[in-house]
Structures are given as C-alpha cells and as structure tokens.
Design a protein around this motif. Structure first.
Motif, mmCIF file in Angstrom:
data_model
loop_
_atom_site.group_PDB
_atom_site.id
_atom_site.type_symbol
_atom_site.label_atom_id
_atom_site.label_comp_id
_atom_site.label_asym_id
_atom_site.label_seq_id
_atom_site.Cartn_x
_atom_site.Cartn_y
_atom_site.Cartn_z
ATOM 1 N N ILE A 15 6.673 -18.257 -25.431
ATOM 2 C CA ILE A 15 5.599 -18.475 -24.456
ATOM 3 C C ILE A 15 5.114 -19.917 -24.508
ATOM 4 O O ILE A 15 4.920 -20.560 -23.471
ATOM 5 C CB ILE A 15 4.438 -17.493 -24.709
ATOM 6 N N CYS A 16 4.941 -20.441 -25.707
ATOM 7 C CA CYS A 16 4.475 -21.816 -25.862
ATOM 8 C C CYS A 16 5.468 -22.826 -25.287
ATOM 9 O O CYS A 16 5.080 -23.919 -24.855
ATOM 10 C CB CYS A 16 4.224 -22.126 -27.337
ATOM 11 N N ALA A 17 6.738 -22.466 -25.288
ATOM 12 C CA ALA A 17 7.772 -23.373 -24.793
ATOM 13 C C ALA A 17 7.872 -23.397 -23.271
ATOM 14 O O ALA A 17 8.634 -24.197 -22.713
ATOM 15 C CB ALA A 17 9.121 -22.989 -25.389
ATOM 16 N N LEU A 18 7.101 -22.561 -22.582
ATOM 17 C CA LEU A 18 7.177 -22.497 -21.127
ATOM 18 C C LEU A 18 6.664 -23.767 -20.453
ATOM 19 O O LEU A 18 7.122 -24.127 -19.368
ATOM 20 C CB LEU A 18 6.391 -21.287 -20.605
ATOM 21 N N ALA A 19 5.701 -24.445 -21.078
ATOM 22 C CA ALA A 19 5.112 -25.659 -20.506
ATOM 23 C C ALA A 19 4.427 -26.439 -21.621
ATOM 24 O O ALA A 19 4.065 -25.862 -22.651
ATOM 25 C CB ALA A 19 4.110 -25.310 -19.398
ATOM 26 N N PRO A 20 4.219 -27.736 -21.428
ATOM 27 C CA PRO A 20 3.586 -28.532 -22.489
ATOM 28 C C PRO A 20 2.111 -28.220 -22.712
ATOM 29 O O PRO A 20 1.580 -28.512 -23.781
ATOM 30 C CB PRO A 20 3.780 -29.973 -22.019
ATOM 31 N N ILE A 21 1.451 -27.607 -21.729
ATOM 32 C CA ILE A 21 0.027 -27.298 -21.845
ATOM 33 C C ILE A 21 -0.227 -25.829 -21.505
ATOM 34 O O ILE A 21 0.286 -25.319 -20.504
ATOM 35 C CB ILE A 21 -0.828 -28.183 -20.903
ATOM 36 N N ILE A 22 -1.000 -25.174 -22.373
ATOM 37 C CA ILE A 22 -1.506 -23.834 -22.075
ATOM 38 C C ILE A 22 -2.966 -23.983 -21.662
ATOM 39 O O ILE A 22 -3.789 -24.449 -22.462
ATOM 40 C CB ILE A 22 -1.402 -22.903 -23.294
ATOM 41 N N PRO A 23 -3.316 -23.639 -20.432
ATOM 42 C CA PRO A 23 -4.711 -23.721 -20.015
ATOM 43 C C PRO A 23 -5.588 -22.780 -20.833
ATOM 44 O O PRO A 23 -5.246 -21.609 -21.009
ATOM 45 C CB PRO A 23 -4.673 -23.294 -18.549
ATOM 46 N N VAL A 24 -6.689 -23.301 -21.341
ATOM 47 C CA VAL A 24 -7.683 -22.485 -22.044
ATOM 48 C C VAL A 24 -8.805 -22.231 -21.042
ATOM 49 O O VAL A 24 -9.524 -23.160 -20.664
ATOM 50 C CB VAL A 24 -8.203 -23.194 -23.302
ATOM 51 N N ILE A 25 -8.928 -20.983 -20.614
ATOM 52 C CA ILE A 25 -9.730 -20.659 -19.439
ATOM 53 C C ILE A 25 -10.964 -19.849 -19.795
ATOM 54 O O ILE A 25 -10.892 -18.864 -20.529
ATOM 55 C CB ILE A 25 -8.873 -19.855 -18.436
ATOM 56 N N VAL A 26 -12.094 -20.257 -19.238
ATOM 57 C CA VAL A 26 -13.344 -19.508 -19.351
ATOM 58 C C VAL A 26 -13.700 -19.011 -17.946
ATOM 59 O O VAL A 26 -13.880 -19.812 -17.027
ATOM 60 C CB VAL A 26 -14.491 -20.368 -19.905
ATOM 61 N N ILE A 27 -13.768 -17.696 -17.777
ATOM 62 C CA ILE A 27 -14.033 -17.096 -16.464
ATOM 63 C C ILE A 27 -15.410 -16.449 -16.454
ATOM 64 O O ILE A 27 -15.701 -15.566 -17.260
ATOM 65 C CB ILE A 27 -12.976 -16.030 -16.126
ATOM 66 N N ASP A 28 -16.250 -16.878 -15.527
ATOM 67 C CA ASP A 28 -17.567 -16.272 -15.364
ATOM 68 C C ASP A 28 -17.594 -15.251 -14.225
ATOM 69 O O ASP A 28 -18.404 -14.327 -14.234
ATOM 70 C CB ASP A 28 -18.614 -17.356 -15.099
ATOM 71 N N ASP A 29 -16.718 -15.437 -13.252
ATOM 72 C CA ASP A 29 -16.646 -14.547 -12.095
ATOM 73 C C ASP A 29 -15.206 -14.075 -11.947
ATOM 74 O O ASP A 29 -14.309 -14.867 -11.641
ATOM 75 C CB ASP A 29 -17.100 -15.300 -10.839
ATOM 76 N N ALA A 30 -14.968 -12.796 -12.177
ATOM 77 C CA ALA A 30 -13.611 -12.261 -12.143
ATOM 78 C C ALA A 30 -12.942 -12.437 -10.778
ATOM 79 O O ALA A 30 -11.710 -12.435 -10.689
ATOM 80 C CB ALA A 30 -13.620 -10.783 -12.530
ATOM 81 N N ALA A 31 -13.731 -12.616 -9.726
ATOM 82 C CA ALA A 31 -13.155 -12.803 -8.396
ATOM 83 C C ALA A 31 -12.351 -14.094 -8.297
ATOM 84 O O ALA A 31 -11.493 -14.238 -7.418
ATOM 85 C CB ALA A 31 -14.257 -12.792 -7.342
#
Length: 217
Positions: A15-31
C-alpha cells in the motif's frame, strides 16, 4: 484466521508503495468524504488515511471505501475497539501513532494490516522482534526529522518506514531520499479550508503535485 505480522507488513508495504505520499485526512463532515477521495485518487494518491479523530471518521471511511481505485485506511488506531470499528467501516489497513501488544493482537485477529508507529530504535526493534518491518516513523519532525531516520536506518536496514508528522512539501523530498523510506504521510494535500469550500479541483492539483515528488540527497 489470524493475520501474521509478516503478512501485515507485506500488505502495508504494498500500500505504501502505491504513491510517494499518503494523505493524512481529518473529516468533519462525512458528506465531503467521497468527493475528497475521488479528487485525491484522480490526482494519483490512491492510499488514504482517515484519522479517527472526529465523529464523522467512520462514516467517511464507509464512503471512501466505495471509491474506485482507492485504498482506504483508518489512522489513529489506539484501542482494540478502534480496530473493530475501523474494520467494520471498511478500512483496508490501519495506522497507529505507536504500538501496544493489545493493539497489535487486535489487528492480527481482525486481519487488518497495521502500519504501527515507532519513534526510537528500541520501539522499532520491539516491533521487528514481533515480525513488523514496515513502520510509521512518528512524530517525524519532532523526533529529529530525516537525519534521525537516516541514523536509525544504519543499524536497522531491514526496517522500512513511512514518516508522518510535520512532513510538508518543503521537507518531503529529504525523507523520500532515504533508503529506508517508501513513502511519507502528509496532511497538506487535503487542507481543511479546501475541503470546507468543496474545492476538489484544487485538492486534485495538490495530489497531482505530491504524486510526482521524488527524493533528493
């Protein structure tokens, strides 16, 4: 069936090898979850880490899990209950800031590949002894940054890392240049103001730029 540490690390490394960056995401609104995931995947960042820091996180994981081409993981796993909830929501991998025996056992029992966190050689060695050789280096910048991770890699070349925590466009290449780094985790590709504005084109552009990052010595 219980997932072995070796198999967990093999899967998280893939999974880590798929791209150089893994977005670290904070979601406040599931929409916002699905269009955000679509923008990031379209920009070339298919592996997505949704942190379990908000009430909307699990619902966001459910929505993102439906996006073609995406591989959605749950971040900030701390307890066995977090693991069960993340797995039920559709997470395909987990990420933790550190590691406890209880957390590792829960992920293995749930067959959820885990990217466990380590900040020191001792922590990395303990995880290696259990069978984990693909780790998260966290908090990266606060723990000495790329020079510290390079130093850890000298006596422990069999361990590879995804540094997270303070990684930015300004220093990402320094981490990616290290032989013991496969990718890095970063939050700048999914900024809160762009998510709130629904500016998916801007986020796709940020993802596209991040997907082209390469290391430099």
């Amino acid at each position: 069936m219980v997932l072995t540490a070796h198999d967990a690390s093999r899967r998280t490394r893939e999974i880590c090898a798929l791209a150089p960056i893994i977005p670290v995401i904070v979601i406040d609104d599931a929409a916002t979850a699905r269009p955000l995931a679509e923008a990031l995947v379209a920009g070339g960042l298919p592996a997505l880490e949704v942190t379990l820091r908000t009430r909307a996180a699990l619902e966001a994981i459910r929505a993102m899990a439906q996006v073609p081409g995406g591989v959605v993981g749950a971040g900030t796993l701390v307890t066995p209950a977090d693991v069960i909830a993340a797995k039920e929501a559709g997470a395909q991998f987990g990420v933790s800031p550190g590691a406890t025996d209880e957390l590792l056992a829960a992920c293995e029992a749930a067959e959820l590949p885990l990217l466990p966190g380590a900040a020191t050689a001792t922590e990395a060695m303990r995880l290696l002894a259990r069978g984990y050789d693909m780790l998260k280096f966290f908090p990266a910048e606060a723990s000495g940054g790329a020079p510290a991770l390079r130093a850890i890699g000298a006596p422990l070349p069999q361990i590879t890392f995804c540094p997270t925590g303070g990684v930015s466009p300004a220093n990402a290449r320094d981490y990616l240049a290290l032989p013991n780094v496969i990718c890095a985790g970063g939050s700048w590709v999914a900024p809160a103001d762009r998510i709130a504005a629904g500016d998916w084109a801007a986020i796709e552009l940020l993802a596209r730029e991040a997907a082209q990052l390469e290391g430099h010595a």
